[in-house]
Design a protein around this motif. Structure first.
Motif, PDB file in Angstrom:
ATOM      1  N   GLU B 195       0.852  -1.191   0.000  1.00  0.00           N
ATOM      2  CA  GLU B 195       0.000   0.000   0.000  1.00  0.00           C
ATOM      3  C   GLU B 195       0.885   1.238   0.000  1.00  0.00           C
ATOM      4  OE1 GLU B 195      -2.453   2.072  -0.829  1.00  0.00           O
ATOM      5  OE2 GLU B 195      -3.695   0.423  -0.126  1.00  0.00           O
ATOM      6  N   ALA B 202      -5.309   6.450   1.938  1.00  0.00           N
ATOM      7  CA  ALA B 202      -5.242   4.999   1.756  1.00  0.00           C
ATOM      8  C   ALA B 202      -5.320   4.303   3.118  1.00  0.00           C
ATOM      9  CB  ALA B 202      -3.956   4.620   1.028  1.00  0.00           C
ATOM     10  N   TYR B 206      -8.337   1.624   4.798  1.00  0.00           N
ATOM     11  CA  TYR B 206      -8.095   0.395   5.552  1.00  0.00           C
ATOM     12  C   TYR B 206      -8.808   0.449   6.910  1.00  0.00           C
ATOM     13  CZ  TYR B 206      -4.616  -2.543   3.201  1.00  0.00           C
ATOM     14  OH  TYR B 206      -3.987  -3.429   2.378  1.00  0.00           O
ATOM     15  N   THR B 247       0.403  -4.119   8.083  1.00  0.00           N
ATOM     16  CA  THR B 247       1.551  -3.365   7.570  1.00  0.00           C
ATOM     17  C   THR B 247       2.831  -4.188   7.687  1.00  0.00           C
ATOM     18  OG1 THR B 247       1.948  -2.308   9.709  1.00  0.00           O
ATOM     19  CG2 THR B 247       0.620  -1.076   8.118  1.00  0.00           C
ATOM     20  N   SER B 254       6.593   0.555   1.660  1.00  0.00           N
ATOM     21  CA  SER B 254       5.253   1.116   1.686  1.00  0.00           C
ATOM     22  C   SER B 254       5.159   2.513   2.277  1.00  0.00           C
ATOM     23  CB  SER B 254       4.309   0.186   2.444  1.00  0.00           C
ATOM     24  OG  SER B 254       4.075  -0.961   1.673  1.00  0.00           O
ATOM     25  N   HIS B 259       0.004   5.521  -3.450  1.00  0.00           N
ATOM     26  CA  HIS B 259      -0.875   4.438  -3.856  1.00  0.00           C
ATOM     27  C   HIS B 259      -0.676   4.058  -5.323  1.00  0.00           C
ATOM     28  CE1 HIS B 259      -4.360   1.845  -3.638  1.00  0.00           C
ATOM     29  NE2 HIS B 259      -4.785   2.388  -4.762  1.00  0.00           N
ATOM     30  N   ALA B 262       2.066   1.737  -5.652  1.00  0.00           N
ATOM     31  CA  ALA B 262       1.639   0.426  -5.160  1.00  0.00           C
ATOM     32  C   ALA B 262       0.812  -0.293  -6.212  1.00  0.00           C
ATOM     33  CB  ALA B 262       0.837   0.594  -3.865  1.00  0.00           C
ATOM     34  N   ARG B 263      -0.085   0.466  -6.853  1.00  0.00           N
ATOM     35  CA  ARG B 263      -0.935  -0.126  -7.888  1.00  0.00           C
ATOM     36  C   ARG B 263      -0.088  -0.638  -9.038  1.00  0.00           C
ATOM     37  NH1 ARG B 263      -3.192   4.051 -10.938  1.00  0.00           N
ATOM     38  NH2 ARG B 263      -4.417   4.757  -9.171  1.00  0.00           N
ATOM     39  N   LEU B 274      -3.517  -6.464  -3.297  1.00  0.00           N
ATOM     40  CA  LEU B 274      -3.618  -5.012  -3.121  1.00  0.00           C
ATOM     41  C   LEU B 274      -5.052  -4.662  -2.742  1.00  0.00           C
ATOM     42  CD1 LEU B 274      -2.335  -2.115  -3.655  1.00  0.00           C
ATOM     43  CD2 LEU B 274      -3.307  -2.307  -5.924  1.00  0.00           C
ATOM     44  N   TYR B 275      -5.176  -3.768  -1.763  1.00  0.00           N
ATOM     45  CA  TYR B 275      -6.503  -3.296  -1.373  1.00  0.00           C
ATOM     46  C   TYR B 275      -6.799  -2.067  -2.205  1.00  0.00           C
ATOM     47  CZ  TYR B 275     -10.358  -2.280   1.848  1.00  0.00           C
ATOM     48  OH  TYR B 275     -11.596  -2.067   2.404  1.00  0.00           O
ATOM     49  N   MET B 276      -7.816  -2.157  -3.050  1.00  0.00           N
ATOM     50  CA  MET B 276      -7.933  -1.129  -4.080  1.00  0.00           C
ATOM     51  C   MET B 276      -9.387  -0.840  -4.423  1.00  0.00           C
ATOM     52  SD  MET B 276      -6.382  -1.970  -7.814  1.00  0.00           S
ATOM     53  CE  MET B 276      -7.692  -2.751  -8.715  1.00  0.00           C
TER      54      MET B 276
END
Lengths: 300, 424
Positions: B195, B202, B206, B247, B254, B259, B262-263, B274-276
């Motif tokens: 992340e 972001a 979470y 984390t 990170s 973000h 990260a993507r 990935l949390y997206m």
């Protein structure tokens, strides 16, 4: 006859006042009135959305001294000032002396331009650039460390709570050293050549000449630059705001960034005004001390 | 001589920088004579939306020659700040984009936003096409101040090939998720989950979802309301601990990346989970060619929260109280079925206009997501929009500090309670 002379004398007395009037007006409207207004605002609690202000007395200041983030920010500002004085004032003076040395006469103009270029680049561009330098995956800095076998020293410079503020400070040094060097070069050029010639005849080496002639002769410039650097460090905003926005956590927060975030991000305009007042008091104290110590303005 | 040369080089360099700065400015057109002017402010200086809205504005001006639209735009975080400043002055643009819930509520409290109830009732043909449930975040005391446009939700996206290779089932509980991450770590992925923690929002996404899962919905309702907020439930500690735990899988990078980076790591196959947001599906497809699926944030065994609530809130349009009446027509144009369908086709983000999201303009993954959003039992707004920004900021910065090991969940919660006590 006598009457006419008096008229002219009076008119002459008026003219200087007229000349300073525009700048007084500008200073008043854009500096002194906002300053007083800011001080006044810090006694109220209000947000940009609310049309009314609520009087809260000194509570914003009480909160200020209990706020851990303010302390962190202040310490970061002090770190900024100390490191900036070492690099931008002490090191820049050495750099300026070297550039003005006979040995470098031929390439000095080119080097001066090279050192001065960072000063002219927009701070946002520089911050973007340093974001790449500090990037943990493909950054220049970490790649370089790995290349020379120091791979174990690589850290995510901006993402690590202990290194982030130093990474920000380092960028500032890179950018500003050229400017201060330039100011020192001007000061050094004003030193009479005879002093160096006499020292040479007496058998003084380069280092001795630096401490016995250059440093005392540029004393005035030294204090002015110190003043610029220290007050600048207390006000620093762009660099941490763009690079880290005070993060991670609050590890690279400075007073100005905190003020901005309180005011425009969290809508605590009154509290932000209190932080602004604190910044003003701190910078004013530093400036006063330095002016007192250096005796700037008086001819020696 | 040399000095002159030096100086002219300096001047030359300086002028190029100045020129570069000049051309970087906005493209605000000059005053059009005798035309009605509408100031239109959005937050997408990036493609494809910038071109999309530029084209739409041009199209509208061609259809309505007596209207001139001035477009202005700045990016996300800057937009939030700029709107906050503008709303306190008379400079508020006539029509502009806004998030729902507390962000909208703050703007509304300035009393400069136009209530839209009448407009919505008058033109049923237009308003009935907008999915009803999405109006909630823009409605305060029964008055609606905004028209929802884009809809969104958040889920864990995973790399299908990597999951298959390592025999990992799609996790349905939090423990299974941790087990899956452990397994991936053993398989050689140093950071199985990633992340961009420099983007504080972001972190808030979470935390928002985690709190939905672990804290009783009634308690959440009470704490998300500024007047009754307490934040004393032990669930918050548990939630922050879970975030800290997650984390631990994100590696060192990170805290130093955003973000988007990260993507891109996910799209390049470097990171399997990935949390997206659903809105990003198209971007991942364009950035790489990994085959991915998604799963909702898994339920937590024994926790008091709602195990299926979906985090995600609509974004829409607001109109200034002093806007010329033509603005309403432009608003309808922006939220018409045609515009919406075209929007989703160009951008990939789903929208709240019925009939505008079909098999023709989105991929199967997005369509699946769309059904999830429109059918979700309850939707929770983004955490940073749901609570007071001062509280959200403590959680978000606290999240960064948790990831770098500088603080503990207890300290963060204590700070939050202190903040609430200060405000009262």
């Amino acid at each position: 006859m006598k009457e006419g002379a008096r008229m002219i004398a009076r008119r002459n007395r008026m003219i200087p006042a007229l000349f300073i009037l525009p700048s007084l007006l500008f200073l008043g409207i854009f500096i002194y009135i906002p300053l007083v207004q800011n001080f006044y605002n810090s006694f109220f609690d209000f947000s940009v959305f609310s049309p009314t202000k609520e009087y809260v007395g000194f509570s914003a200041f009480e909160q200020l001294f209990a706020d851990k983030v303010v302390m962190t920010a202040f310490i970061n500002n002090v770190k900024y000032a100390i490191i900036s004085v070492i690099f931008q004032v002490a090191f820049a003076l050495v750099l300026a002396t070297i550039l003005e040395d006979k040995l470098f006469r031929r390439i000095a103009p080119m080097l001066r331009v090279i050192y001065f270029i960072p000063v002219m680049i927009s701070i946002s561009v520089i911050a973007l650039l340093f974001n790449f330098v500090y990037n943990p995956q493909m950054g220049l800095l970490n790649s370089f460390l790995e290349l020379i076998g120091l791979g174990n020293l690589t850290v995510p410079w901006l993402g690590n709570a202990t290194t982030s503020i130093y990474a920000v400070i380092a960028m500032s040094q890179w950018q500003s050293i050229g400017f201060i060097t330039m100011l020192f070069i001007v000061a050094i050029q004003k030193i009479p050549k005879e002093l160096y010639e006499a020292a040479n005849i007496d058998g003084a080496g380069k280092i001795r000449q630096f401490f016995s002639i250059t440093v005392p002769q540029v004393k005035e410039a030294l204090f002015v630059n110190m003043l610029i650097t220290i007050t600048g460090s207390m006000l620093v905003f762009n660099e941490p705001y763009i690079l880290t926005n005070g993060g991670p956590g609050t590890s690279s927060m400075t007073l100005s960034v905190y003020m901005y975030q309180q005011g425009f991000f969290k809508d605590n305009m009154g509290y932000a005004s209190a932080v602004a007042t604190l910044i003003f008091v701190v910078t004013a104290i530093f400036a006063l001390i330095q002016i007192k110590v250096s005796g700037t303005g008086k001819d020696e | 001589m040399k000095k002159t040369l030096c100086f002219s080089i300096l001047l030359l360099l300086l002028s190029t920088f100045l020129a570069a700065c000049n051309s970087g400015g906005g493209e605000q057109s000059a005053n059009a004579d005798g035309k009605v002017e509408i100031d239109f402010f959005h937050r997408w200086p990036n493609e494809p939306r910038k071109s999309f809205y530029d084209d739409k504005v041009k199209e509208y001006m061609e259809q309505n020659p007596d209207v001139h639209i001035n477009v202005d735009y700045v990016l996300n975080d800057a937009y939030k700040e700029k709107v906050r400043v503008l709303v306190s002055s008379d400079e508020l643009p006539d029509i502009f984009t806004a998030w729902s819930d507390s962000f909208a509520k703050n703007l509304v409290s300035s009393e400069r936003i136009m209530p839209l109830n009448e407009v919505i009732q008058e033109d049923e043909e237009w308003s009935s096409k907008i999915i009803d449930s999405q109006f909630g975040g823009f409605t305060f005391d029964e008055t609606t101040y905004g028209v929802p446009f884009t809809v969104d939700g958040k889920a864990f996206f995973y790399n299908k090939a990597v999951f298959e290779e390592n025999n990992i089932e799609v996790p349905t509980t939090y423990d299974e998720l941790l087990a899956a991450l452990d397994k991936l770590q053993k398989a050689g992925y140093e950071q199985p989950l990633v992340e961009g923690l420099t983007n504080t929002w972001a972190i808030s996404h979470y935390l928002g979802t985690i709190f939905e899962r672990v804290v009783d919905p009634a308690v959440l309702d009470k704490d998300y309301n500024e007047e009754t907020a307490e934040f004393t439930d032990p669930g918050y500690i548990q939630g922050l601990e879970m975030f800290e735990e997650l984390t631990g899988y994100m590696g060192d990078v990170s805290t130093a990346i955003d973000h988007e980076a990260a993507r891109n790591m996910f799209a390049a196959g470097e990171v399997p989970v990935l949390y997206m947001q659903f809105a990003e599906i198209k971007m991942v497809e364009e950035a790489g060619d990994v085959e991915f699926g998604f799963f909702d944030f898994p339920a937590i065994e024994g926790a008091a929260g709602d195990p299926t609530a979906l985090t995600g809130a609509p974004e829409g349009w607001m109109v200034s109280k002093n806007a010329p009446e033509e603005t309403i027509d432009f608003l309808k144009f922006l939220t018409s079925e045609e515009t919406a369908a075209e929007f989703t086709k160009t951008d990939g983000q789903l929208n709240a206009i019925e009939g505008a999201v079909t098999e023709e303009n989105v991929n199967p993954a997005s369509l699946e997501a769309y059904e999830l959003i429109t059918n979700a039992s309850s939707t929770a707004p983004w955490f940073d929009n749901a609570v007071n920004i001062n509280v959200a900021d403590i959680f978000m910065r606290g999240g960064q500090s948790l990831a770098t090991g500088q603080t503990t969940p207890e300290e963060i919660l204590k700070e939050v309670q202190q903040e609430i006590a200060n405000k009262k």
